[in-house]
Design an enzyme around this catalytic site. Structure first.
Site, PDB file in Angstrom:
ATOM      1  N   ASP A  64       7.538 -98.186  39.423  1.00 56.80           N
ATOM      2  CA  ASP A  64       8.271 -98.623  38.236  1.00 56.80           C
ATOM      3  C   ASP A  64       8.202 -97.616  37.094  1.00 56.80           C
ATOM      4  OD1 ASP A  64       5.465 -99.091  37.565  1.00 56.80           O
ATOM      5  OD2 ASP A  64       6.228-100.236  35.850  1.00 56.80           O
ATOM      6  N   ASP A 104       1.220 -97.057  46.945  1.00 58.77           N
ATOM      7  CA  ASP A 104       2.528 -96.413  46.874  1.00 58.77           C
ATOM      8  C   ASP A 104       2.375 -94.951  46.448  1.00 58.77           C
ATOM      9  OD1 ASP A 104       1.573 -97.477  44.471  1.00 58.77           O
ATOM     10  OD2 ASP A 104       3.553 -97.516  43.545  1.00 58.77           O
ATOM     11  N   ASP A 132      -2.108 -90.569  41.959  1.00 60.42           N
ATOM     12  CA  ASP A 132      -1.811 -89.703  40.830  1.00 60.42           C
ATOM     13  C   ASP A 132      -3.137 -89.023  40.430  1.00 60.42           C
ATOM     14  OD1 ASP A 132      -0.628 -88.708  38.523  1.00 60.42           O
ATOM     15  OD2 ASP A 132       0.397 -90.559  38.047  1.00 60.42           O
ATOM     16  N   LYS A 186       0.586 -87.134  44.708  1.00 57.54           N
ATOM     17  CA  LYS A 186       0.937 -86.140  43.687  1.00 57.54           C
ATOM     18  C   LYS A 186      -0.329 -85.360  43.344  1.00 57.54           C
ATOM     19  CE  LYS A 186       4.102 -87.852  40.377  1.00 57.54           C
ATOM     20  NZ  LYS A 186       4.324 -88.399  39.022  1.00 57.54           N
ATOM     21  N   LYS A 226       1.115-103.762  41.718  1.00 62.23           N
ATOM     22  CA  LYS A 226       2.311-104.273  42.350  1.00 62.23           C
ATOM     23  C   LYS A 226       3.011-103.194  43.176  1.00 62.23           C
ATOM     24  CE  LYS A 226       3.291-106.868  38.112  1.00 62.23           C
ATOM     25  NZ  LYS A 226       4.191-106.851  36.935  1.00 62.23           N
TER      26      LYS A 226
HETATM   27  C1  PRP Z   1      -0.002 -97.027  40.103  1.00 60.04           C
HETATM   28  C2  PRP Z   1      -0.055 -96.923  41.617  1.00 60.04           C
HETATM   29  C3  PRP Z   1      -1.519 -96.776  41.891  1.00 60.04           C
HETATM   30  C4  PRP Z   1      -2.038 -96.033  40.669  1.00 60.04           C
HETATM   31  C5  PRP Z   1      -2.216 -94.586  40.976  1.00 60.04           C
HETATM   32  O1  PRP Z   1      -0.238 -98.368  39.746  1.00 60.04           O
HETATM   33  O2  PRP Z   1       0.488 -98.063  42.240  1.00 60.04           O
HETATM   34  O3  PRP Z   1      -2.183 -98.027  42.013  1.00 60.04           O
HETATM   35  O4  PRP Z   1      -1.046 -96.183  39.645  1.00 60.04           O
HETATM   36  O5  PRP Z   1      -2.645 -93.889  39.852  1.00 60.04           O
HETATM   37  P1  PRP Z   1      -4.020 -93.107  39.783  1.00 60.04           P
HETATM   38  O6  PRP Z   1      -4.164 -92.279  41.023  1.00 60.04           O
HETATM   39  O7  PRP Z   1      -3.855 -92.265  38.533  1.00 60.04           O
HETATM   40  O8  PRP Z   1      -5.137 -94.098  39.631  1.00 60.04           O
HETATM   41  P2  PRP Z   1      -0.047 -98.914  38.257  1.00 60.04           P
HETATM   42  O9  PRP Z   1      -1.396 -98.958  37.575  1.00 60.04           O
HETATM   43  O10 PRP Z   1       1.030 -98.156  37.569  1.00 60.04           O
HETATM   44  O11 PRP Z   1       0.346-100.419  38.475  1.00 60.04           O
HETATM   45  P3  PRP Z   1       1.539-101.038  39.360  1.00 60.04           P
HETATM   46  O12 PRP Z   1       1.218-100.729  40.801  1.00 60.04           O
HETATM   47  O13 PRP Z   1       1.466-102.501  39.066  1.00 60.04           O
HETATM   48  O14 PRP Z   1       2.823-100.402  38.901  1.00 60.04           O
END
Ligand code: PRP
Length: 188
Positions: A162, A103, A106, A134, A45
């Site tokens: 979030d 967005d 990580d 990041k 999301k």
């Molecule tokens: C977050 C973000 C990315 C992912 C990045 O999504 O939107 O999709 O984590 O992390 P990574 O580089 O460690 O894979 P999340 O899984 O928190 O879901 P959301 O977008 O629904 O909040």
């Protein structure tokens, strides 16, 4: 004022800066994809806010689509598997140039897995853009094609991001007060 703003320690990327990042990224994408068949792909999301701005600032015809994915064992380093919760449904991928919109990056696991997955589906090209990166948290090597802002290893929320499904609606990227997530951790 949204009451959740009381939980923000400080604003890391103000609204005006996000808008200017979007403007320059959209301009670059519009140039780079002028002779391509752009499919702008939103990863739900978190990227929904950035995505909806970007799609209106890119000055090219495009298609849009949505995927939702989640990492197994997110928060731990034990696995790199990514589970697809909402997939693309189309017959032929060979004529589309996919640009994945995120967005934040990580660990890099979500995007590195998704890029491979979409290439395997036969997309003509697959590239990535992210509002925030990041790099300090990287677990797998991954370099996005378009980056809005490199940020330090802080707990950021807002502009789609979030914490426990809250704060996504804040119009800027802010750093969450540590007591907010520490309080939750101590209750868990
Ligand atoms: C977050 C973000 C990315 C992912 C990045 O999504 O939107 O999709 O984590 O992390 P990574 O580089 O460690 O894979 P999340 O899984 O928190 O879901 P959301 O977008 O629904 O909040």
């Amino acid at each position: 004022m949204n009451i959740l703003e009381n939980d923000i320690e400080r604003i890391l990327v103000p609204e005006e800066e996000v808008a200017s990042i979007e403007d320059s990224m959209a301009k670059q994408i519009s140039e780079d994809y002028a002779d391509k068949n752009l499919l702008l792909l939103c990863i739900l999301k978190g990227s929904v806010v950035f995505f909806s701005d970007l799609m209106r600032k890119i000055t090219l015809p495009m298609q849009i689509d949505f995927m939702k994915v989640t990492s197994y064992g997110k928060g731990s380093t034990s696995t790199g598997n990514v589970r697809i919760l909402l997939d693309l449904h189309r017959e032929d991928f060979s004529h589309v140039d996919v640009l994945i919109v995120e967005d934040i990056i990580d660990s890099g696991r979500t995007l590195s897995t998704l890029v491979e997955y979409l290439k395997m589906k036969g997309c003509r090209s697959v590239r990535t853009c992210t509002l925030l990166d990041k790099p300090a948290r990287r677990e797998v090597e991954f370099t996005p094609d378009y980056v809005g802002r490199i940020i330090p290893d802080e707990f950021v929320v807002g502009f789609g991001l979030d914490y426990a499904e809250k704060y996504r609606e804040l119009p800027y990227v802010g750093i969450l007060k540590p007591e907010v997530y520490k309080k939750k951790e101590s209750l868990d």
